[in-house]
Design a protein around this motif. Structure first.
Motif, PDB file in Angstrom:
ATOM      1  N   CYS A  71      31.710  45.789  48.358  1.00 48.40           N
ATOM      2  CA  CYS A  71      30.504  46.628  48.384  1.00 48.40           C
ATOM      3  C   CYS A  71      30.193  47.185  49.774  1.00 48.40           C
ATOM      4  O   CYS A  71      30.184  46.449  50.766  1.00 48.40           O
ATOM      5  N   GLY A 109      18.484  47.628  44.253  1.00 50.99           N
ATOM      6  CA  GLY A 109      18.607  47.400  45.683  1.00 50.99           C
ATOM      7  C   GLY A 109      19.548  46.257  45.990  1.00 50.99           C
ATOM      8  O   GLY A 109      19.992  45.531  45.099  1.00 50.99           O
ATOM      9  N   ILE A 140      18.126  43.764  41.099  1.00 51.02           N
ATOM     10  CA  ILE A 140      17.976  43.244  42.464  1.00 51.02           C
ATOM     11  C   ILE A 140      18.641  41.878  42.633  1.00 51.02           C
ATOM     12  O   ILE A 140      18.272  41.113  43.515  1.00 51.02           O
ATOM     13  N   LEU A 161      22.275  43.150  35.770  1.00 51.78           N
ATOM     14  CA  LEU A 161      22.975  42.216  36.658  1.00 51.78           C
ATOM     15  C   LEU A 161      24.406  42.128  36.154  1.00 51.78           C
ATOM     16  O   LEU A 161      24.718  41.372  35.239  1.00 51.78           O
ATOM     17  N   ILE A 235      35.575  51.867  43.260  1.00 51.92           N
ATOM     18  CA  ILE A 235      35.979  52.915  44.200  1.00 51.92           C
ATOM     19  C   ILE A 235      35.932  52.288  45.596  1.00 51.92           C
ATOM     20  O   ILE A 235      34.913  51.693  45.964  1.00 51.92           O
TER      21      ILE A 235
HETATM   22  N1  SAH Z   1      22.197  43.762  44.323  1.00 45.17           N
HETATM   23  C1  SAH Z   1      22.223  44.112  42.915  1.00 45.17           C
HETATM   24  C2  SAH Z   1      22.726  45.525  42.703  1.00 45.17           C
HETATM   25  C3  SAH Z   1      24.156  45.679  43.074  1.00 45.17           C
HETATM   26  S1  SAH Z   1      24.745  47.334  43.196  1.00 45.17           S
HETATM   27  C4  SAH Z   1      23.034  43.076  42.178  1.00 45.17           C
HETATM   28  O1  SAH Z   1      23.551  42.165  42.803  1.00 45.17           O
HETATM   29  O2  SAH Z   1      23.138  43.160  40.972  1.00 45.17           O
HETATM   30  C5  SAH Z   1      25.194  47.651  41.533  1.00 45.17           C
HETATM   31  C6  SAH Z   1      26.657  47.524  41.164  1.00 45.17           C
HETATM   32  O3  SAH Z   1      27.461  48.416  41.912  1.00 45.17           O
HETATM   33  C7  SAH Z   1      27.314  46.188  41.419  1.00 45.17           C
HETATM   34  O4  SAH Z   1      26.957  45.267  40.434  1.00 45.17           O
HETATM   35  C8  SAH Z   1      28.799  46.523  41.437  1.00 45.17           C
HETATM   36  O5  SAH Z   1      29.397  46.282  40.168  1.00 45.17           O
HETATM   37  C9  SAH Z   1      28.799  48.022  41.745  1.00 45.17           C
HETATM   38  N2  SAH Z   1      29.591  48.302  42.967  1.00 45.17           N
HETATM   39  C10 SAH Z   1      29.498  47.709  44.171  1.00 45.17           C
HETATM   40  N3  SAH Z   1      30.475  48.134  44.996  1.00 45.17           N
HETATM   41  C11 SAH Z   1      31.207  49.035  44.285  1.00 45.17           C
HETATM   42  C12 SAH Z   1      32.380  49.805  44.575  1.00 45.17           C
HETATM   43  N4  SAH Z   1      32.996  49.724  45.749  1.00 45.17           N
HETATM   44  N5  SAH Z   1      32.863  50.622  43.600  1.00 45.17           N
HETATM   45  C13 SAH Z   1      32.238  50.704  42.408  1.00 45.17           C
HETATM   46  N6  SAH Z   1      31.150  49.982  42.078  1.00 45.17           N
HETATM   47  C14 SAH Z   1      30.634  49.154  43.003  1.00 45.17           C
END
Ligand code: SAH
Length: 351
Positions: A71, A109, A140, A161, A235
């Motif tokens: 992430c 977030g 979140i 989630l 991605i």
């Molecule tokens: N903090 C929250 C929200 C996370 S962001 C939580 O923990 O649930 C939401 C989603 O984006 C994540 O659950 C993940 O599956 C996705 N995500 C994160 N990095 C990514 C990436 N590099 N490519 C595609 N999706 C991604």
């Protein structure tokens, strides 16, 4: 095994054995993909018609105490330009959304300790006080049962989630030691028990994913029976250790969307921004595979680029109104009908 027979069996029984799912994933050809999408679309139509529901996404903080390896806003990314919106700014996003006809807000977030329970409750109550008929979705991260209960009692209706992967070994390769798959799953079960409409899900083609882990993801979802499922292609983000890993493809993603639709016929299934990022008509292809939700961005243009989970995220320069109209056009051209109602899961009522 014969793929057509397996697809028919899945459409009828809404489940398959792990080996059968793996067989489909590894052997499906273009013609069978079409057949599968048609089955998935007609099942979606049976419960929801050809409607696509719109959710307004408000990305209200990119501070995060976690360090998920994939992430872009992970804690140890020192290059991330951090921001958090004030309550007034969040309400302003909701106002803009309301004026554009939205009746669902998704507040997403990082896991930002500044937004403690009191602040989340205050935010949920403030939005609900202003727009009593709207649905509020929180995304979140992992919290205690008590925290989830407080948000629900304050008026939150839904919680996203993603479980990320149902396979313990795979989970370890994507997350640091202090994060536990068992805890994430317990969170999902707690959310269900409290009464939320719950969304689980995973990335397509995350590093170390295999046909077997995908089949496990599908069976995990079947067992959890969430009201929503969020899936989109992985991605790579340039500031992570996975920067050189390949992204998921449209074909892989639409295959999973269709399989999920057949396993969970009434689920609300977004065609994600990530899918729109890897293909200019990715979201339309997602609808054709059985998806029925889109989540255009309502975050202020000034912070959009900063909520960078992955590279090249689309629509970061557009105003909310542009996104709203762009997606409406796309939905219409693809032969679907925009629906701006709350769009609750047909099986859900508030406890
Ligand atoms: N903090 C929250 C929200 C996370 S962001 C939580 O923990 O649930 C939401 C989603 O984006 C994540 O659950 C993940 O599956 C996705 N995500 C994160 N990095 C990514 C990436 N590099 N490519 C595609 N999706 C991604």
């Amino acid at each position: 095994m014969n793929i057509r027979n397996l697809i028919d069996k899945l459409a009828q029984n809404h489940t398959l054995k792990k080996e059968e799912l793996i067989y489909i994933i590894e052997n499906i050809n273009d013609e069978d993909r079409k057949y599968l999408s048609q089955k998935a679309s007609s099942l979606r139509d049976k419960y929801y018609g050809n409607k696509i529901y719109l959710r307004g996404l408000i990305e209200f903080t990119n501070y995060c105490k976690n360090d998920c390896y994939y992430c872009g806003i992970r804690k140890s990314n020192k290059n991330a330009d951090r921001y958090r919106l004030t309550l007034d700014q969040i309400l302003e996003c909701a106002d803009i959304g309301h004026a554009l006809g939205y009746s669902t807000y998704v507040l997403q977030g990082g896991e930002d300790p500044y937004f403690n329970d009191d602040r989340i409750v205050e935010m949920v109550k403030a939005i609900k006080a202003k727009y009593p008929n709207c649905a509020i979705t929180l995304s979140i991260g992992e919290k205690s049962y008590e925290s989830y209960k407080k948000y629900y009692d304050a008026g939150a209706d839904r919680y996203l989630l993603r479980h990320e992967t149902a396979n313990e070994e795979h989970y370890r390769k994507l997350h640091p030691e202090n994060m536990k798959l068992s805890n994430r799953i317990q969170c999902l079960r707690n959310l269900k028990e409290i009464g939320y409409q719950v969304g689980a899900g995973f990335m397509i083609h995350s590093p170390y994913q295999t046909s077997e882990t995908l089949a496990e993801d599908l069976l995990f979802l079947k067992d959890l029976n969430p009201e929503m499922v969020g899936i989109g292609p992985f991605i790579p983000h340039h500031d992570t250790q996975f920067k050189d890993e390949p992204a998921g493809t449209v074909e892989e993603t639409t295959l999973m969307l269709s399989l999920i639709r057949l396993m969970l016929p009434t689920c609300l299934l977004p065609s994600t921004t990530a899918l729109g990022t890897i293909d200019p008509v990715g979201r339309e292809k997602g609808f054709d595979a059985g998806a029925n939700v889109a989540m255009p961005n309502l975050s202020p243009t000034s912070s959009r680029k900063k909520y960078e989970l992955y590279d090249n995220k689309i629509c970061t320069g557009d105003e909310a109104a542009e996104c709203r109209h762009c997606i409406e056009n796309r939905i219409n051209i693809a032969g679907y009908v925009l629906d701006m109602s709350r769009g609750d899961n047909v099986t859900w009522t508030r406890k």
